[in-house]
Design a protein around this motif. Structure first.
Motif, PDB file in Angstrom:
ATOM      1  N   LEU A  80     -62.576   8.476 -67.702  1.00 42.87           N
ATOM      2  CA  LEU A  80     -61.813   8.822 -66.575  1.00 42.87           C
ATOM      3  C   LEU A  80     -60.435   9.140 -67.440  1.00 42.87           C
ATOM      4  O   LEU A  80     -59.788   8.744 -68.143  1.00 42.87           O
ATOM      5  N   SER A 100     -56.822   5.435 -59.735  1.00 44.08           N
ATOM      6  CA  SER A 100     -57.580   5.108 -61.032  1.00 44.08           C
ATOM      7  C   SER A 100     -58.344   3.628 -61.058  1.00 44.08           C
ATOM      8  O   SER A 100     -59.416   3.367 -61.252  1.00 44.08           O
ATOM      9  N   PHE A 103     -60.992   3.890 -58.621  1.00 47.55           N
ATOM     10  CA  PHE A 103     -62.213   4.432 -59.096  1.00 47.55           C
ATOM     11  C   PHE A 103     -63.012   3.475 -59.877  1.00 47.55           C
ATOM     12  O   PHE A 103     -64.227   3.194 -60.037  1.00 47.55           O
ATOM     13  N   SER A 113     -67.595   2.326 -68.751  1.00 49.81           N
ATOM     14  CA  SER A 113     -66.130   3.265 -68.537  1.00 49.81           C
ATOM     15  C   SER A 113     -65.413   3.375 -69.725  1.00 49.81           C
ATOM     16  O   SER A 113     -65.287   2.246 -70.421  1.00 49.81           O
ATOM     17  N   VAL A 115     -60.977   4.871 -70.523  1.00 50.07           N
ATOM     18  CA  VAL A 115     -59.948   5.638 -69.931  1.00 50.07           C
ATOM     19  C   VAL A 115     -59.214   6.383 -71.017  1.00 50.07           C
ATOM     20  O   VAL A 115     -58.910   5.758 -72.138  1.00 50.07           O
ATOM     21  N   VAL A 171     -64.612  12.316 -65.182  1.00 51.40           N
ATOM     22  CA  VAL A 171     -63.697  12.724 -64.233  1.00 51.40           C
ATOM     23  C   VAL A 171     -62.508  12.613 -64.742  1.00 51.40           C
ATOM     24  O   VAL A 171     -61.736  12.008 -65.566  1.00 51.40           O
ATOM     25  N   LEU A 236     -61.272  10.271 -55.314  1.00 51.53           N
ATOM     26  CA  LEU A 236     -61.773   9.463 -56.584  1.00 51.53           C
ATOM     27  C   LEU A 236     -62.968   8.535 -55.959  1.00 51.53           C
ATOM     28  O   LEU A 236     -64.087   8.397 -56.512  1.00 51.53           O
TER      29      LEU A 236
END
Length: 288
Positions: A80, A100, A103, A113, A115, A171, A236
């Motif tokens: 992300l 965020s 999501f 995930s 960031v 994303v 998102l």
């Protein structure tokens, strides 16, 4: 073993049909297939319930026999990217951080995930893991800083995702055009073509840079243009929902006549077109 860059390069068993609930599909065979993840949507979102017999795959314009098929919620590895440039300061950044969080919280427990904060550098502020609380804390601590090196952030994120197994997505959202990246738009497109990640660029503003639409098209993702940052949260969540269900198609590629680094186009479509259904998949791959 030769690696085919179209999806995850696994050894797939010709003729296998596998469901995918909370596990990476496993196929056992020495047969090397090209994998393609396909997203099928209608006006209400992801379309489920399709079978192998519903699809056809063309490589360089010629139909290929689908030798492996899976459908379901595949575990996901996602990056992300959050624009924290000075132009995002204030309400836009506040809304971006809320979006965020939404999501990340919409991802499944097995999804990994990371960031990436986008400024004049692409900083990984939360490493790849399933530790959602740590990622949420990292998002909360984002402050406005510097300019928007968007292209560099895309390249950095794709490089980090590259060695990871399974399904991948990037994303990334920003409120403006790229500024001061070392990578050019052409280099970003080339990097995405060699990646297995679905790319979802989200632009907040009055116009969408052409490179964002191309990144989405070649990877099988989707691009968005938002006039107002207030729409970011809904967008998102839409992306997170779409990523929850996809189809995995595998086929045996023809022998390469040109050797390594040969580009081959891919087209995925329904054998019987259905009004209102849209299919997205990456548009090709390079042999290696």
């Amino acid at each position: 073993m030769k690696r085919w860059v179209a999806g995850v390069a696994l050894a797939l068993a010709a003729g296998s049909v596998v469901g995918a609930q909370d596990a990476v599909p496993r196929f056992s065979s020495a047969v090397q297939l090209v994998e393609v993840y396909a997203t099928v949507t209608d006006a209400n979102g992801p379309v489920t319930g399709l079978t192998q017999q519903d699809f056809e795959v063309l490589e360089n314009g010629r139909a290929r026999e689908i030798g492996a098929f899976a459908a379901g919620e595949f575990p996901l590895t996602v990056a992300l990217g959050v624009d924290r440039s000075f132009s995002m300061a204030g309400e836009k950044l506040r809304l971006a951080k809320l979006a965020s969080r939404s999501f990340l919280q919409a991802l499944g427990p097995a999804d990994r995930s990371m960031v990436v904060a986008i400024g004049n550098e692409a900083d990984v502020i939360a490493g790849l893991s399933t530790d959602r609380p740590a990622q949420l804390r990292a998002v909360d601590e984002i402050d406005a800083w510097s300019t928007t090196a968007l292209y560099d952030a895309v390249v950095t994120s794709l490089d980090r995702l590259e060695p990871e197994p399974g399904r991948q997505a990037l994303v990334v959202f920003s409120d403006g055009v790229d500024r001061y990246s070392r990578a050019t738009s052409g280099e970003v497109i080339e990097r995405a073509r060699r990646s297995r990640a679905l790319v979802y660029p989200v632009v907040i503003g009055r116009s969408r840079p052409p490179v964002t639409a191309e990144l989405a098209a070649i990877s099988g993702g989707q691009s968005f243009l938002l006039r107002d940052a207030k729409a970011l949260d809904t967008t998102l969540q839409t992306i997170a929902r779409e990523l929850r269900y996809q189809y995995l198609l595998g086929y045996v590629p023809p022998e390469s006549s040109a050797g390594a680094n040969e580009w081959r186009s891919i087209q995925v479509r329904l054998k019987t077109p259905r009004p209102g259904l849209r299919i997205r998949a990456r548009d090709g791959y390079f042999t290696e």
